[in-house]
Design a protein around this motif. Sequence first.
Motif, mmCIF file in Angstrom:
data_model
loop_
_atom_site.group_PDB
_atom_site.id
_atom_site.type_symbol
_atom_site.label_atom_id
_atom_site.label_comp_id
_atom_site.label_asym_id
_atom_site.label_seq_id
_atom_site.Cartn_x
_atom_site.Cartn_y
_atom_site.Cartn_z
ATOM 1 N N ARG A 1 0.823 -1.212 0.000
ATOM 2 C CA ARG A 1 0.000 0.000 0.000
ATOM 3 C C ARG A 1 0.861 1.269 0.000
ATOM 4 N NH1 ARG A 1 -5.305 0.957 0.716
ATOM 5 N NH2 ARG A 1 -5.684 -1.236 1.189
ATOM 6 N N THR A 2 1.977 1.215 0.698
ATOM 7 C CA THR A 2 2.870 2.378 0.744
ATOM 8 C C THR A 2 3.450 2.660 -0.630
ATOM 9 O OG1 THR A 2 3.455 1.938 3.050
ATOM 10 C CG2 THR A 2 4.968 3.317 1.782
ATOM 11 N N TRP A 3 3.946 1.631 -1.317
ATOM 12 C CA TRP A 3 4.540 1.846 -2.644
ATOM 13 C C TRP A 3 3.489 2.273 -3.646
ATOM 14 C CZ3 TRP A 3 4.895 -0.049 -7.750
ATOM 15 C CH2 TRP A 3 6.051 0.355 -8.443
ATOM 16 N N PHE A 4 2.291 1.734 -3.525
ATOM 17 C CA PHE A 4 1.209 2.135 -4.420
ATOM 18 C C PHE A 4 0.914 3.622 -4.280
ATOM 19 C CE2 PHE A 4 -3.306 2.969 -5.155
ATOM 20 C CZ PHE A 4 -3.453 2.503 -6.459
ATOM 21 N N SER A 5 0.776 4.096 -3.037
ATOM 22 C CA SER A 5 0.376 5.488 -2.809
ATOM 23 C C SER A 5 1.519 6.477 -2.999
ATOM 24 C CB SER A 5 -0.211 5.639 -1.402
ATOM 25 O OG SER A 5 0.745 5.298 -0.422
ATOM 26 N N SER A 6 2.758 6.027 -2.804
ATOM 27 C CA SER A 6 3.881 6.959 -2.876
ATOM 28 C C SER A 6 4.587 6.958 -4.228
ATOM 29 C CB SER A 6 4.911 6.629 -1.790
ATOM 30 O OG SER A 6 5.486 5.345 -2.009
ATOM 31 N N ALA A 7 4.462 5.873 -4.979
ATOM 32 C CA ALA A 7 5.186 5.763 -6.246
ATOM 33 C C ALA A 7 4.256 5.508 -7.425
ATOM 34 C CB ALA A 7 6.235 4.654 -6.153
ATOM 35 N N TYR A 8 3.522 4.425 -7.378
ATOM 36 C CA TYR A 8 2.730 4.002 -8.537
ATOM 37 C C TYR A 8 1.600 4.982 -8.864
ATOM 38 C CZ TYR A 8 0.042 0.923 -11.638
ATOM 39 O OH TYR A 8 -0.634 0.380 -12.720
ATOM 40 N N GLN A 9 0.762 5.239 -7.891
ATOM 41 C CA GLN A 9 -0.405 6.091 -8.146
ATOM 42 C C GLN A 9 -0.026 7.501 -8.598
ATOM 43 O OE1 GLN A 9 -3.192 6.619 -4.822
ATOM 44 N NE2 GLN A 9 -4.849 6.085 -6.223
ATOM 45 N N PRO A 10 0.948 8.158 -7.946
ATOM 46 C CA PRO A 10 1.332 9.494 -8.437
ATOM 47 C C PRO A 10 1.879 9.470 -9.866
ATOM 48 C CG PRO A 10 2.137 9.170 -6.207
ATOM 49 C CD PRO A 10 1.638 7.840 -6.670
ATOM 50 N N ALA A 11 2.680 8.459 -10.192
ATOM 51 C CA ALA A 11 3.244 8.381 -11.539
ATOM 52 C C ALA A 11 2.157 8.178 -12.577
ATOM 53 C CB ALA A 11 4.261 7.242 -11.615
ATOM 54 N N MET A 12 1.222 7.287 -12.285
ATOM 55 C CA MET A 12 0.155 7.017 -13.245
ATOM 56 C C MET A 12 -0.805 8.193 -13.367
ATOM 57 S SD MET A 12 0.719 4.253 -14.775
ATOM 58 C CE MET A 12 1.310 2.562 -14.728
ATOM 59 N N SER A 13 -1.098 8.854 -12.262
ATOM 60 C CA SER A 13 -1.970 10.033 -12.311
ATOM 61 C C SER A 13 -1.345 11.139 -13.149
ATOM 62 C CB SER A 13 -2.261 10.542 -10.898
ATOM 63 O OG SER A 13 -2.992 9.600 -10.150
ATOM 64 N N ALA A 14 -0.032 11.323 -12.996
ATOM 65 C CA ALA A 14 0.660 12.354 -13.767
ATOM 66 C C ALA A 14 0.655 12.014 -15.256
ATOM 67 C CB ALA A 14 2.094 12.497 -13.263
ATOM 68 N N LEU A 15 0.857 10.747 -15.585
ATOM 69 C CA LEU A 15 0.828 10.346 -16.996
ATOM 70 C C LEU A 15 -0.564 10.525 -17.594
ATOM 71 C CD1 LEU A 15 3.024 7.120 -17.015
ATOM 72 C CD2 LEU A 15 3.518 9.277 -18.184
ATOM 73 N N ALA B 1 -2.845 12.590 -16.671
ATOM 74 C CA ALA B 1 -3.097 14.024 -16.817
ATOM 75 C C ALA B 1 -2.327 14.613 -17.993
ATOM 76 C CB ALA B 1 -2.713 14.748 -15.527
ATOM 77 N N ALA B 2 -1.118 14.117 -18.223
ATOM 78 C CA ALA B 2 -0.301 14.625 -19.330
ATOM 79 C C ALA B 2 -0.824 14.179 -20.681
ATOM 80 C CB ALA B 2 1.149 14.159 -19.153
ATOM 81 N N PHE B 3 -1.464 12.988 -20.713
ATOM 82 C CA PHE B 3 -1.951 12.432 -21.980
ATOM 83 C C PHE B 3 -3.402 11.987 -21.829
ATOM 84 C CE2 PHE B 3 2.619 11.421 -21.536
ATOM 85 C CZ PHE B 3 3.108 12.252 -22.550
ATOM 86 N N PRO B 4 -4.321 12.955 -21.741
ATOM 87 C CA PRO B 4 -5.727 12.602 -21.493
ATOM 88 C C PRO B 4 -6.364 11.794 -22.622
ATOM 89 C CG PRO B 4 -5.492 14.934 -22.030
ATOM 90 C CD PRO B 4 -4.118 14.406 -21.823
ATOM 91 N N GLY B 5 -5.791 11.872 -23.819
ATOM 92 C CA GLY B 5 -6.343 11.112 -24.939
ATOM 93 C C GLY B 5 -5.890 9.665 -24.981
ATOM 94 N N THR B 6 -4.997 9.284 -24.086
ATOM 95 C CA THR B 6 -4.516 7.905 -23.996
ATOM 96 C C THR B 6 -5.090 7.271 -22.741
ATOM 97 O OG1 THR B 6 -2.430 8.396 -25.128
ATOM 98 C CG2 THR B 6 -2.482 6.423 -23.748
#
Length: 272
Positions: A159-173, A175-180
């Motif tokens: 849960r820690t790695w999901f919330s601190s690494a995975y989820q932020p990275a995927m959310s940023a991607l 947001a950067a590419f809303p059409g994908t």
Amino acid sequence: MRARAFMLVLCLAACGSSPAPSRGPATTAPRSVLDQLRALSSKRIYFQHASVGGESVGVYDPGGFSGSWGLARIIADNPGSGTKLARDANTAAAIPVGTVGEWNQGPANGDPAAKLSLFDRTLRGGLGGAIDVALFKLGYPDFDQAGNVNTAAGPVPVRTWFSSAYQPAMSALQAAFPGTLIVHVTSPLHSTCCNKAVEAWNDLLRASYPGKTFDLAFWESVDSAAGARTACSDGTPCIHPRWLRAGDDHVNQAGADWLGARLLEFLANAVR
């Protein structure tokens, strides 16, 4: 009716049920395999994976497979669909319209941070925005048996790695590419036991990305959509006997075909 619904809630709580598997956007009517492939013929799709992911798309043979299998076999059996598979493809030029591009090169199993970093660099390097769907999967070697994600700095709770690494990275991607559409693929299972950490990870994906999670682990553990999940000796879900390849944690060729068909269904629904 309310009493029956209440009793169902009590049963689910008592049984400790996991979140319902996220199998993709609902389809309005059943479609043939050819129709599913045609739904992808105007799309560009990228899948970063390893091992069992490669079996499902038809590019990885753990030993003993023959002919073609997985998604590659489905495409070969349906000529004229307008959809093709591109192997070792991770650039926009390598994934033209009507192509599912797969990539299993780069970081080895056991280094999920490096896998995530590669996915981020690949999308930001020109693939993001150019493609319609991007799928990402971790593998069971990326987790230990105590409920942690393996990292270069040592084990980190799932849960820690999901919330601190995975989820932020995927959310940023996203947001950067809303059409994908970014699709999260659940991690495959061990064959006989010890899927506590893997399923903890998979449950996070199911709960956090409903409709955007291809539940490979669920499909590994059943032989029909309505079937009960196969339980390991320790009570955690494991690979269904029909799909189990003797001696290791991979699926057999029939299992690869099964997963390829479920992946195609998911993608066809997702791009509608």
